[in-house]
Write an enzyme that holds these catalytic residues in place. Sequence first.
Site, short mmCIF file in Angstrom:
data_model
loop_
_atom_site.label_atom_id
_atom_site.label_comp_id
_atom_site.label_asym_id
_atom_site.label_seq_id
_atom_site.Cartn_x
_atom_site.Cartn_y
_atom_site.Cartn_z
CD1 TRP A 198 7.55 -27.29 6.03
CD2 TRP A 198 8.61 -27.30 4.06
NE1 TRP A 198 7.53 -28.57 5.56
CE2 TRP A 198 8.16 -28.61 4.35
CE3 TRP A 198 9.31 -27.06 2.88
CZ2 TRP A 198 8.39 -29.67 3.48
CZ3 TRP A 198 9.54 -28.12 2.02
CH2 TRP A 198 9.08 -29.41 2.32
CG ASP A 213 -2.02 -36.74 6.04
OD1 ASP A 213 -3.20 -37.13 6.09
OD2 ASP A 213 -1.68 -35.63 5.59
NE ARG A 235 0.29 -30.46 3.76
CZ ARG A 235 0.32 -31.65 4.33
NH1 ARG A 235 -0.42 -31.90 5.38
NH2 ARG A 235 1.09 -32.59 3.87
CG ASP A 240 1.17 -32.50 11.15
OD1 ASP A 240 1.73 -31.41 11.38
OD2 ASP A 240 1.46 -33.22 10.16
CG ASN A 269 0.52 -29.97 8.16
OD1 ASN A 269 1.73 -29.87 8.07
ND2 ASN A 269 -0.07 -31.10 8.50
CB CYS A 283 4.16 -32.77 14.17
SG CYS A 283 4.62 -32.61 12.45
CG ASP A 343 7.91 -31.81 7.20
OD1 ASP A 343 7.81 -32.54 8.21
OD2 ASP A 343 6.92 -31.26 6.69
C1 DGJ Z 1 3.66 -32.43 8.04
C2 DGJ Z 1 4.56 -33.21 8.95
O1 DGJ Z 1 5.66 -32.44 9.34
C3 DGJ Z 1 4.98 -34.49 8.23
O2 DGJ Z 1 5.86 -35.21 9.05
C4 DGJ Z 1 3.78 -35.30 7.87
O3 DGJ Z 1 3.14 -35.78 9.02
C5 DGJ Z 1 2.82 -34.47 7.04
N1 DGJ Z 1 2.53 -33.21 7.67
C6 DGJ Z 1 1.54 -35.21 6.80
O4 DGJ Z 1 0.62 -34.45 6.17
#
Ligand code: DGJ
Length: 716
Positions: A175, A343, A422, A458, A460, A505, A527
């Site tokens: 990350w 978000d 997360r 996204d 995550n 993303c 990010d």
């Molecule tokens: C991870 C993304 O890479 C960010 O740009 C942003 O959208 C956040 N998530 C939001 O939770």
Amino acid sequence: MRNLIILLAILCAAPVLAQPSLPILIETKNASLVLTVGSNQRLLQSYLGKKTDAASRSQLKGGREAYITAGMENQFEPAIRMVHNDGNPSLELKYVSHRSTVNGNITATDILLKDPMYPVEVTLHYLSYFNEDVIKSWTDIRHQEKKPVLMTQYASSMLHFNANEYWLTQFHGDWAREVNIVEEKLTNGIKSIESKLGTRSNFYQSPIFFLSLDQPSDENNGELIAGTLNWTGNFQFTFEIDQRNGLRLRSGINPYASEYYLPPNEMFTTPEMVITWSSQGKGQASRNLHRWARNYGVLDGKGQRMVLLNNWEATHTSFNENRLVELFDEGKKLGVDLFLLDDGWFGNAFPRDDDKNGLGDWQEDKRKLPSGIGYLVKEAEKKGIKFGIWLEPEMVNPKSELYRQHPDWILRLPNREENLGRNQLVLDLTNPKVQDFVFGIVDNMMTKYPGVAFIKWDCNRSMTNAWSPYLKDKQSHLYVEYTRSLYKVMDRIRAKYPLLPIMLCAGGGGRTDYGALKYFTEFWPSDNTDGLERIFIQWGYSYFFPANTISAHVTSMGKQQSLKFRTDVAMSGKMGYDIRVNNFTEQELRFSNEAVKTYKRISDVTWSGDLYRLVSPYQENRAVLMYVSENKSKAILFNYYTTVRRRDIFVKVKLQGLDPQKKYRFREIDLFPDTKPANPDNDKVFTGDYLMTVGLNLASGKITAMSSNVYEITEE
Ligand code: DGJ
């Protein structure tokens, strides 16, 4: 007579062979892959490399088996391993037939192979893109045994190389520090580049590599292939050097925890492997891939892209509708095309005020957005900009209504504690009901608010402790079926919304592959938006992806850097903003306003031109790159200083890709208000020959760390 009848009967029963003695030629403008059929009817790779002429081809014979099976005489990594219904763990594939179909620039070649003893057939498919020098290959596997066969390996492609040395370049990270470049010499044994992460699969390792033969390659020299797998899931490339120094490259889905039980008559289609051959180093390979990507690999690859203002880094989840409307004004001041709400806009029982709550509950948070999304779309439109929205459709927070309503829609192990990433879990996308739900998130948004003009999708977290309630006793299909299910959902979305721009993303650059880019128009590389860091990150991605796909936002990260530096860095990708414009000084606003206009003016060159990486930030304390339009009438050059030390001597830079006969004016653009070009060559006219053979001193005047210039080079 009787003998003649018997002979005729034998001939009629035998499979028809399409002239096995003929080499099967898979060709592009500069490369050839030649396959032949051995005396034992096995398919052989007789040649891969620089294009051969007909005379050389006719002399080619022998080689290594093109798609090696396990269980026969092979003792190294196989392309395919299958266990038959009777428990026999071997497969033999013999050539049956092939056919080629030419359709303009693209030639499709299909080669059918069969096992002589078991009803199994494998078709190797190749698509060659002549002008782009790209070959795409994949495999179909099918059988007619009574029950499912077990497959423990099912590669997309296998390629063989014979060189003295093999040099592998890989792109790995984590990350906020994606695609670090490492080049190493391969030694005997197996080197594997792979992912076992399921979702967010490229978090640590991107599915891209260069393999150079005999010596490491640089930008302009060396024979190599660049390879990437079109798969948004677990991938694996294995590079195995055998006892005779032959290298076997196997590419495909990572078979880790993915034994596949293939039912009779069902087709197993592997993902596509994309390679390009270059005998002129990595630069040419990148340009081949960029062209291929724009023409074929990326959704709307040649279409327009909007400049957007995002609010994630500016506000995180704390905003309300008034604050957003203020941000629209800021976007308008800046001159962007679209505002992207990130978000934090959803959830009522569990409002999304942080990443612990609300994921899965895709209704507007009534406290923050009492007038709803429709109001925001209208307000944005009133101000003359479009509106886009962030979604993370594949995930759920335990603190959500979705989690309570559909506990069986979630990937998690029985008898084990939930393993959160997360604060969230992955939905079981293999379940058709979950696919409907995920499709519905986008479809409801677009049906209710047709003015929504952009989506950021996204993802995550990666998979851990993954177990699918839907797949029941077929848990080993999970990784494969998850990615296939994602594509099913995307197919539905694209059938209804063919060109809606969607950014890919995954918590930074966790998903960056051409399997997904068939459906997405751009991706979020990291990010980390600090200008200095971004030079390296964008540099890494530029080897495989064209500039119009690499989202690059100007933000407040890297505050020690000037706004000009951060802007110049973003300008070499797909520029956007994520910053509080109201905090700009008057000069900064003037600068940025002009920068957006400049960017729009030059983006036809940066998005569709040929990229030349002139000086690598891995080798010097600066990075220099340029894009040249296809007709060579215009080029844009980016010059970035990273950390500058007293000992640094920045020699002249020779430009590339121009027409030596043409005359070009060299002019600095994107200057900060009230500053003048420091380069004495500014606004002078040079021949392409001069610029490419003598070169320019870009480092005149006082050079400071984290400073930059953008030059426009225009045919006179
Ligand atoms: C991870 C993304 O890479 C960010 O740009 C942003 O959208 C956040 N998530 C939001 O939770």
